[in-house]
Design a protein around this motif. Sequence first.
Motif, PDB file in Angstrom:
ATOM      1  N   TRP A   1     -15.216   7.404   1.489  1.00 24.31           N
ATOM      2  CA  TRP A   1     -15.892   8.825   2.260  1.00 24.31           C
ATOM      3  C   TRP A   1     -15.439  10.025   1.653  1.00 24.31           C
TER       4      TRP A   1
ATOM      5  N   VAL B   1      -8.413   1.095   0.331  1.00 29.65           N
ATOM      6  CA  VAL B   1      -6.877   1.124   0.035  1.00 29.65           C
ATOM      7  C   VAL B   1      -6.400   0.044  -0.267  1.00 29.65           C
ATOM      8  N   MET B   2      -6.818  -0.995   0.180  1.00 24.58           N
ATOM      9  CA  MET B   2      -6.009  -2.443  -0.476  1.00 24.58           C
ATOM     10  C   MET B   2      -6.771  -2.753  -1.841  1.00 24.58           C
ATOM     11  N   LEU B   3      -8.046  -2.050  -2.053  1.00 26.92           N
ATOM     12  CA  LEU B   3      -8.425  -2.600  -3.323  1.00 26.92           C
ATOM     13  C   LEU B   3      -7.913  -1.443  -4.357  1.00 26.92           C
ATOM     14  N   ASP B   4      -7.233  -0.059  -3.815  1.00 25.03           N
ATOM     15  CA  ASP B   4      -7.102   0.887  -4.659  1.00 25.03           C
ATOM     16  C   ASP B   4      -8.064   1.266  -5.489  1.00 25.03           C
TER      17      ASP B   4
ATOM     18  N   LEU C   1      -3.220 -16.634   0.545  1.00 23.57           N
ATOM     19  CA  LEU C   1      -4.137 -16.895   1.618  1.00 23.57           C
ATOM     20  C   LEU C   1      -4.560 -18.220   2.030  1.00 23.57           C
TER      21      LEU C   1
ATOM     22  N   VAL D   1     -11.249   5.986  -1.537  1.00 18.59           N
ATOM     23  CA  VAL D   1     -11.662   5.731  -0.497  1.00 18.59           C
ATOM     24  C   VAL D   1     -13.311   6.445  -0.382  1.00 18.59           C
TER      25      VAL D   1
ATOM     26  N   VAL E   1      -1.576  -5.097  -4.214  1.00 16.20           N
ATOM     27  CA  VAL E   1      -1.369  -5.884  -2.801  1.00 16.20           C
ATOM     28  C   VAL E   1      -1.013  -7.427  -3.090  1.00 16.20           C
TER      29      VAL E   1
ATOM     30  N   VAL F   1     -11.845 -12.243   1.757  1.00 15.40           N
ATOM     31  CA  VAL F   1     -11.093 -11.368   2.545  1.00 15.40           C
ATOM     32  C   VAL F   1     -11.649  -9.986   2.738  1.00 15.40           C
ATOM     33  N   MET F   2     -12.123  -9.432   1.664  1.00 13.70           N
ATOM     34  CA  MET F   2     -12.482  -8.017   1.716  1.00 13.70           C
ATOM     35  C   MET F   2     -13.971  -8.090   2.440  1.00 13.70           C
TER      36      MET F   2
ATOM     37  N   PRO G   1      -4.108 -15.009  -4.795  1.00 14.99           N
ATOM     38  CA  PRO G   1      -4.789 -15.463  -3.714  1.00 14.99           C
ATOM     39  C   PRO G   1      -4.183 -16.568  -3.196  1.00 14.99           C
TER      40      PRO G   1
ATOM     41  N   VAL H   1      -1.819   7.765   2.029  1.00 12.32           N
ATOM     42  CA  VAL H   1      -2.371   6.541   1.699  1.00 12.32           C
ATOM     43  C   VAL H   1      -3.883   6.856   1.280  1.00 12.32           C
TER      44      VAL H   1
ATOM     45  N   TRP I   1      -1.214 -10.439  -2.149  1.00 10.57           N
ATOM     46  CA  TRP I   1      -2.357 -11.432  -2.133  1.00 10.57           C
ATOM     47  C   TRP I   1      -3.490 -11.150  -2.935  1.00 10.57           C
ATOM     48  N   ILE I   2      -3.622 -10.041  -3.531  1.00 13.81           N
ATOM     49  CA  ILE I   2      -4.733  -9.744  -4.426  1.00 13.81           C
ATOM     50  C   ILE I   2      -4.396 -10.208  -5.776  1.00 13.81           C
TER      51      ILE I   2
ATOM     52  N   PRO J   1     -11.489 -15.640  -3.330  1.00 17.60           N
ATOM     53  CA  PRO J   1     -10.644 -15.713  -2.110  1.00 17.60           C
ATOM     54  C   PRO J   1     -10.587 -14.164  -1.797  1.00 17.60           C
ATOM     55  N   VAL J   2     -10.393 -13.239  -2.510  1.00 14.67           N
ATOM     56  CA  VAL J   2     -10.183 -11.688  -2.391  1.00 14.67           C
ATOM     57  C   VAL J   2     -11.454 -11.308  -1.727  1.00 14.67           C
TER      58      VAL J   2
ATOM     59  N   VAL K   1       0.656  -1.267   0.197  1.00 10.95           N
ATOM     60  CA  VAL K   1      -0.090  -0.056   0.026  1.00 10.95           C
ATOM     61  C   VAL K   1       0.983   1.251   0.135  1.00 10.95           C
TER      62      VAL K   1
END
Lengths: 219, 219, 219
Positions: free
Chosen positions: B68, B60-63, A75, B66, A66, B130-131, A72, C60, A68-69, B126-127, A60
């Motif tokens: 909000w 943030v992890m999915l890029d 995981l 954000v 990322v 996790v999300m 996968p 970030v 593991w994205i 799998p992603v 990040v």
Amino acid sequence: MSPPALHVPPDAVLQALDYGSVIVFALTGALVASRAQLDVVGFIFIACLTAVGGGTLRDVMLDREVFWIGDPLVLAFAALSAILVFFGAHRLESRYRVLLWLDACALAIAVPAGVAAAGAMGMAWPVVLVMGMATGCMGGLMRDVVCNEVPLVLKQGELYVTAAFAGTVAAVLTGVLGGSSDLGLLACAMATFALRAGSISFGWRLPVYKPRPPQVPKR
Amino acid sequence: MSPPALHVPPDAVLQALDYGSVIVFALTGALVASRAQLDVVGFIFIACLTAVGGGTLRDVMLDREVFWIGDPLVLAFAALSAILVFFGAHRLESRYRVLLWLDACALAIAVPAGVAAAGAMGMAWPVVLVMGMATGCMGGLMRDVVCNEVPLVLKQGELYVTAAFAGTVAAVLTGVLGGSSDLGLLACAMATFALRAGSISFGWRLPVYKPRPPQVPKR
Amino acid sequence: MSPPALHVPPDAVLQALDYGSVIVFALTGALVASRAQLDVVGFIFIACLTAVGGGTLRDVMLDREVFWIGDPLVLAFAALSAILVFFGAHRLESRYRVLLWLDACALAIAVPAGVAAAGAMGMAWPVVLVMGMATGCMGGLMRDVVCNEVPLVLKQGELYVTAAFAGTVAAVLTGVLGGSSDLGLLACAMATFALRAGSISFGWRLPVYKPRPPQVPKR
């Protein structure tokens, strides 16, 4: 501060390091989960947090995908490690001792993983240094903070952050001296592990901060 | 691991889920702030942290942007929820009980919110899994860590992470079986809430890790 | 919620604020490390975490380049501050008092740093507000959580988050009233510091939440 760029490591090396650190960190996460007496899904949760926490933060911050994205399978490795510990940990004599040593191995794999990722993006050496330390230390730190253990990072006078730091310095120096990136990563892993192992086995340590150095004892 | 892509949920559904989870998580954050006896701005701070923590991490992890930042109205909802609790919480018989149930509702909205966001980006299952779990569990985890409460995630043998996990699995399975994304999200919410509620009300739980299974009692 | 955009601050101002907050936050991080009796590398680790934690989170979330990746000199400043404290802290009469006041200064620099970064990207005012508070409060929060101190953010009834909030409001209001961005950042720093200093020196505070307001005392 010109960046003496590390030679770019091949993707396969970076991937192998990521896989390795994921599996070993997952084992440590599951061992901490066993100390907190969680159920099997809790084991998997803490194992995954520990296993991918440092690398996720690294990716990040570097604005990479990322890891593991993109892959996968990572995981699955973490989850399987957790399940293995859930059903096997009672066979261990001293879970804390095993935890310490596994964590030392994970650190010695994750620090080069961070160095490799930052090096592959041509980052300046101070950034390489920080990414190595962040990847190595932050997953275990998250594990300990969430599980309410005293963070290994903070254990008084143990060489933990210092081992990670020495590893990153070894990698950067190898690059400066013209060594290949693979050699740099190997030096990084060995320096990290050597210092950490020395600290666990022989009590190697740096002097810690003392509120007031040598004083006349109070009467 | 080919991604059996979830049908893409319409933006309106994702937005509704984000709004819902923000409001309910904000209420739980403010209730924890009331246990720590903060002032009204402290209530808003903890409420916002809890409300947007999981979703921010997800984005943030999915890029992604954000959520909000694209729609700051979300922050107003969280702040208003916090103010409501600041002036109204003393009317509650048992704040902890209300907190538990609100948190269960928030979990059951946030997990599908995470699933929907990852599904909308065509992520592998799998992603998606996790999300869903990260969005559902991490806001509350940050709340508990910052406020020094024992993380609900870690309460021995309660179905918390497990409920989130079951919800994500329900969503993925619905997709595999050809159900629409809306149906998948509904199944996800229901599975999550059902397990969590069963755990709170009837003590449902998975077997927890025991250091050493059946032993002869010491004499 | 139309964004009354702040005038864009020149890069030099943003950089000066980032440098300033890094140095002062690093000093506070090192002081907390001295309370935990770490070694010198531990000092540097906690100092860096505190110094760049809030700004990294801001960058970030805003999807900007993380500020110390673009300008690694920042890391040298943080490390030097840590080393200074390691060798000099024993000269202090009361480390906790110095820590409190340095932290107040750091807060009063970091909040405008967050405001400036979000303003420079033309963010809506609620986002500017959150970025100011996140940049100001989160580095110190990470420091306290990792080092197992009671987070300053949570100290009952002190004006901490509130001071940060007031600072961001001052900046936004200055912008609305047509003031320059530099004036806005100055107002932000002054409002933040004034409230925090008033809280430390004179015990200024907001009413905190009481479980049940005025009750007949139990007999």
